[in-house]
Design a protein around this motif. Structure first.
Motif, PDB file in Angstrom:
ATOM      1  N   ASN A  18       0.828  -1.202   0.000  1.00 45.92           N
ATOM      2  CA  ASN A  18       0.000   0.000   0.000  1.00 45.92           C
ATOM      3  C   ASN A  18       0.871   1.264   0.000  1.00 45.92           C
ATOM      4  O   ASN A  18       0.694   2.171  -0.813  1.00 45.92           O
ATOM      5  CB  ASN A  18      -0.899  -0.065   1.248  1.00 45.92           C
ATOM      6  CG  ASN A  18      -1.864   1.083   1.355  1.00 45.92           C
ATOM      7  OD1 ASN A  18      -1.476   2.235   1.268  1.00 45.92           O
ATOM      8  ND2 ASN A  18      -3.134   0.772   1.552  1.00 45.92           N
ATOM      9  N   LYS A  86     -11.392   7.151  -1.277  1.00 44.13           N
ATOM     10  CA  LYS A  86     -10.836   6.626  -2.519  1.00 44.13           C
ATOM     11  C   LYS A  86      -9.591   7.385  -2.968  1.00 44.13           C
ATOM     12  O   LYS A  86      -9.082   7.139  -4.048  1.00 44.13           O
ATOM     13  CB  LYS A  86     -11.901   6.692  -3.616  1.00 44.13           C
ATOM     14  CG  LYS A  86     -13.028   5.701  -3.391  1.00 44.13           C
ATOM     15  CD  LYS A  86     -14.059   5.818  -4.459  1.00 44.13           C
ATOM     16  CE  LYS A  86     -13.897   4.725  -5.483  1.00 44.13           C
ATOM     17  NZ  LYS A  86     -15.026   4.692  -6.425  1.00 44.13           N
ATOM     18  N   GLU A  89      -6.819   5.060  -4.020  1.00 44.40           N
ATOM     19  CA  GLU A  89      -7.465   3.875  -4.591  1.00 44.40           C
ATOM     20  C   GLU A  89      -6.462   2.893  -5.205  1.00 44.40           C
ATOM     21  O   GLU A  89      -6.602   1.679  -5.066  1.00 44.40           O
ATOM     22  CB  GLU A  89      -8.491   4.306  -5.639  1.00 44.40           C
ATOM     23  CG  GLU A  89      -9.443   3.192  -5.999  1.00 44.40           C
ATOM     24  CD  GLU A  89     -10.557   3.662  -6.918  1.00 44.40           C
ATOM     25  OE1 GLU A  89     -10.538   4.832  -7.347  1.00 44.40           O
ATOM     26  OE2 GLU A  89     -11.434   2.842  -7.210  1.00 44.40           O
ATOM     27  N   LYS A  90      -5.441   3.416  -5.899  1.00 44.16           N
ATOM     28  CA  LYS A  90      -4.443   2.530  -6.513  1.00 44.16           C
ATOM     29  C   LYS A  90      -3.723   1.719  -5.433  1.00 44.16           C
ATOM     30  O   LYS A  90      -3.490   0.515  -5.590  1.00 44.16           O
ATOM     31  CB  LYS A  90      -3.434   3.357  -7.323  1.00 44.16           C
ATOM     32  CG  LYS A  90      -2.327   2.545  -7.975  1.00 44.16           C
ATOM     33  CD  LYS A  90      -2.838   1.667  -9.105  1.00 44.16           C
ATOM     34  CE  LYS A  90      -1.691   0.932  -9.788  1.00 44.16           C
ATOM     35  NZ  LYS A  90      -2.171  -0.013 -10.809  1.00 44.16           N
ATOM     36  N   HIS A  92      -4.891   0.914  -2.506  1.00 43.32           N
ATOM     37  CA  HIS A  92      -5.845  -0.069  -1.971  1.00 43.32           C
ATOM     38  C   HIS A  92      -5.956  -1.273  -2.915  1.00 43.32           C
ATOM     39  O   HIS A  92      -5.975  -2.426  -2.483  1.00 43.32           O
ATOM     40  CB  HIS A  92      -7.241   0.550  -1.824  1.00 43.32           C
ATOM     41  CG  HIS A  92      -7.280   1.740  -0.934  1.00 43.32           C
ATOM     42  ND1 HIS A  92      -8.277   2.681  -0.981  1.00 43.32           N
ATOM     43  CD2 HIS A  92      -6.421   2.151   0.044  1.00 43.32           C
ATOM     44  CE1 HIS A  92      -8.047   3.614  -0.068  1.00 43.32           C
ATOM     45  NE2 HIS A  92      -6.932   3.321   0.554  1.00 43.32           N
ATOM     46  N   GLU A  93      -6.030  -0.964  -4.212  1.00 36.97           N
ATOM     47  CA  GLU A  93      -6.197  -2.033  -5.195  1.00 36.97           C
ATOM     48  C   GLU A  93      -4.974  -2.959  -5.203  1.00 36.97           C
ATOM     49  O   GLU A  93      -5.095  -4.178  -5.220  1.00 36.97           O
ATOM     50  CB  GLU A  93      -6.405  -1.414  -6.585  1.00 36.97           C
ATOM     51  CG  GLU A  93      -6.747  -2.437  -7.628  1.00 36.97           C
ATOM     52  CD  GLU A  93      -6.879  -1.842  -9.020  1.00 36.97           C
ATOM     53  OE1 GLU A  93      -7.232  -2.579  -9.927  1.00 36.97           O
ATOM     54  OE2 GLU A  93      -6.607  -0.630  -9.201  1.00 36.97           O
ATOM     55  N   LEU A  97      -4.698  -6.863  -4.431  1.00 40.41           N
ATOM     56  CA  LEU A  97      -4.126  -7.798  -5.403  1.00 40.41           C
ATOM     57  C   LEU A  97      -3.007  -8.627  -4.777  1.00 40.41           C
ATOM     58  O   LEU A  97      -2.864  -9.812  -5.056  1.00 40.41           O
ATOM     59  CB  LEU A  97      -3.586  -7.033  -6.622  1.00 40.41           C
ATOM     60  CG  LEU A  97      -4.633  -6.576  -7.627  1.00 40.41           C
ATOM     61  CD1 LEU A  97      -4.026  -5.600  -8.631  1.00 40.41           C
ATOM     62  CD2 LEU A  97      -5.245  -7.773  -8.366  1.00 40.41           C
ATOM     63  N   LEU A 114     -13.220  -4.161  -2.126  1.00 41.14           N
ATOM     64  CA  LEU A 114     -12.855  -2.966  -1.360  1.00 41.14           C
ATOM     65  C   LEU A 114     -14.136  -2.261  -0.946  1.00 41.14           C
ATOM     66  O   LEU A 114     -15.036  -2.056  -1.770  1.00 41.14           O
ATOM     67  CB  LEU A 114     -12.014  -2.020  -2.222  1.00 41.14           C
ATOM     68  CG  LEU A 114     -10.665  -2.561  -2.711  1.00 41.14           C
ATOM     69  CD1 LEU A 114     -10.020  -1.573  -3.688  1.00 41.14           C
ATOM     70  CD2 LEU A 114      -9.732  -2.817  -1.531  1.00 41.14           C
ATOM     71  N   LYS A 123     -15.830  -1.985  -4.519  1.00 46.26           N
ATOM     72  CA  LYS A 123     -15.141  -2.257  -5.786  1.00 46.26           C
ATOM     73  C   LYS A 123     -14.586  -3.671  -5.733  1.00 46.26           C
ATOM     74  O   LYS A 123     -13.885  -4.034  -4.775  1.00 46.26           O
ATOM     75  CB  LYS A 123     -14.002  -1.253  -5.982  1.00 46.26           C
ATOM     76  CG  LYS A 123     -13.235  -1.502  -7.274  1.00 46.26           C
ATOM     77  CD  LYS A 123     -12.138  -0.470  -7.468  1.00 46.26           C
ATOM     78  CE  LYS A 123     -11.401  -0.735  -8.775  1.00 46.26           C
ATOM     79  NZ  LYS A 123     -10.302   0.210  -9.006  1.00 46.26           N
ATOM     80  N   GLU A 124     -14.881  -4.458  -6.758  1.00 43.97           N
ATOM     81  CA  GLU A 124     -14.394  -5.838  -6.810  1.00 43.97           C
ATOM     82  C   GLU A 124     -13.046  -5.869  -7.529  1.00 43.97           C
ATOM     83  O   GLU A 124     -12.852  -5.165  -8.525  1.00 43.97           O
ATOM     84  CB  GLU A 124     -15.409  -6.707  -7.554  1.00 43.97           C
ATOM     85  CG  GLU A 124     -15.236  -8.178  -7.241  1.00 43.97           C
ATOM     86  CD  GLU A 124     -16.420  -8.997  -7.736  1.00 43.97           C
ATOM     87  OE1 GLU A 124     -17.531  -8.815  -7.205  1.00 43.97           O
ATOM     88  OE2 GLU A 124     -16.208  -9.795  -8.665  1.00 43.97           O
ATOM     89  N   VAL A 125     -12.123  -6.668  -7.004  1.00 41.77           N
ATOM     90  CA  VAL A 125     -10.773  -6.781  -7.581  1.00 41.77           C
ATOM     91  C   VAL A 125     -10.460  -8.259  -7.782  1.00 41.77           C
ATOM     92  O   VAL A 125     -10.666  -9.067  -6.872  1.00 41.77           O
ATOM     93  CB  VAL A 125      -9.719  -6.165  -6.613  1.00 41.77           C
ATOM     94  CG1 VAL A 125      -8.323  -6.298  -7.194  1.00 41.77           C
ATOM     95  CG2 VAL A 125     -10.038  -4.701  -6.322  1.00 41.77           C
ATOM     96  N   ARG A 130      -3.184  -9.878 -13.723  1.00 41.47           N
ATOM     97  CA  ARG A 130      -2.493  -8.851 -12.920  1.00 41.47           C
ATOM     98  C   ARG A 130      -1.275  -9.420 -12.182  1.00 41.47           C
ATOM     99  O   ARG A 130      -0.629  -8.680 -11.432  1.00 41.47           O
ATOM    100  CB  ARG A 130      -3.469  -8.249 -11.882  1.00 41.47           C
ATOM    101  CG  ARG A 130      -4.799  -7.759 -12.406  1.00 41.47           C
ATOM    102  CD  ARG A 130      -4.719  -6.493 -13.199  1.00 41.47           C
ATOM    103  NE  ARG A 130      -4.187  -5.346 -12.510  1.00 41.47           N
ATOM    104  CZ  ARG A 130      -4.940  -4.465 -11.814  1.00 41.47           C
ATOM    105  NH1 ARG A 130      -6.244  -4.644 -11.712  1.00 41.47           N
ATOM    106  NH2 ARG A 130      -4.390  -3.404 -11.255  1.00 41.47           N
TER     107      ARG A 130
END
Ligand code: SF4
Length: 170
Positions: A18, A86, A89-90, A92-93, A97, A114, A123-125, A130
């Protein structure tokens, strides 16, 4: 095809992934065990939001070096992370992942969700397509952690709320 990142070396924490996307200098200080009071207040706010919304329902889950806010079982395992806003957000994503990648290395297929309770959004990841991105991120975190000095700070609007402000700018 290059080999997957060896899972027995997956010792880095989700927070470190993060922080790479927030600020490499912050990552370095955190990884070296340097903590500041303001940081714990922000962590406490996150905990408060989580407990108010999900507290009676779900508990934090520690698996090896990762700590997931809570897990649910759907068709596959669902990793749930609760975030305040958010604006990162990147970060968090990529943290989510990394959790999915970590679980996959241990034979567990999962997806991540998230939660932004203050925005009433989710938000689904998923990890599909990836994995190389995650592996590159892991290598970059390890590179930063191996440095003998913190990376040169770069002043951004994130600095105002950062626990390490005084170390960088005072
Ligand atoms: S104060 Fe700014 S430059 Fe320093 S660690 Fe925090 S975000 Fe990074």
């Amino acid at each position: 095809m290059p080999p997957e990142y060896p899972h027995d070396e997956l010792l880095i924490r989700g927070t470190e992934i993060n922080y790479l996307f927030i600020c490499p200098t912050k990552l370095w200080y955190f990884a070296k065990g340097i903590t500041m009071e303001q940081e714990s207040e922000w962590v406490d706010l996150g905990k408060f939001l989580h407990e108010r919304r999900y507290g009676s329902e779900e508990k934090e889950v520690q698996i090896g070096s990762i700590k997931i806010d809570f897990i649910r079982r759907g068709n596959i395992i669902e990793v749930h992370e609760v975030k305040k806003s958010k604006s990162m957000e990147k970060a968090h994503e990529m943290q989510a992942l990394y959790y999915l990648y970590y679980l996959k290395q241990h034979g567990i297929k999962a997806k991540a969700v998230l939660h932004y309770p203050q925005l009433r959004e989710t938000k689904e990841v998923t990890l599909e397509g990836r994995e190389k991105e995650v592996e590159g991120t892991i290598r970059e975190v390890e590179r930063i952690k191996s440095l003998s000095r913190p990376p040169e700070p770069a002043k951004t609007k994130k600095c105002k709320k950062c626990a390490y402000y005084e170390l960088c700018w005072v």
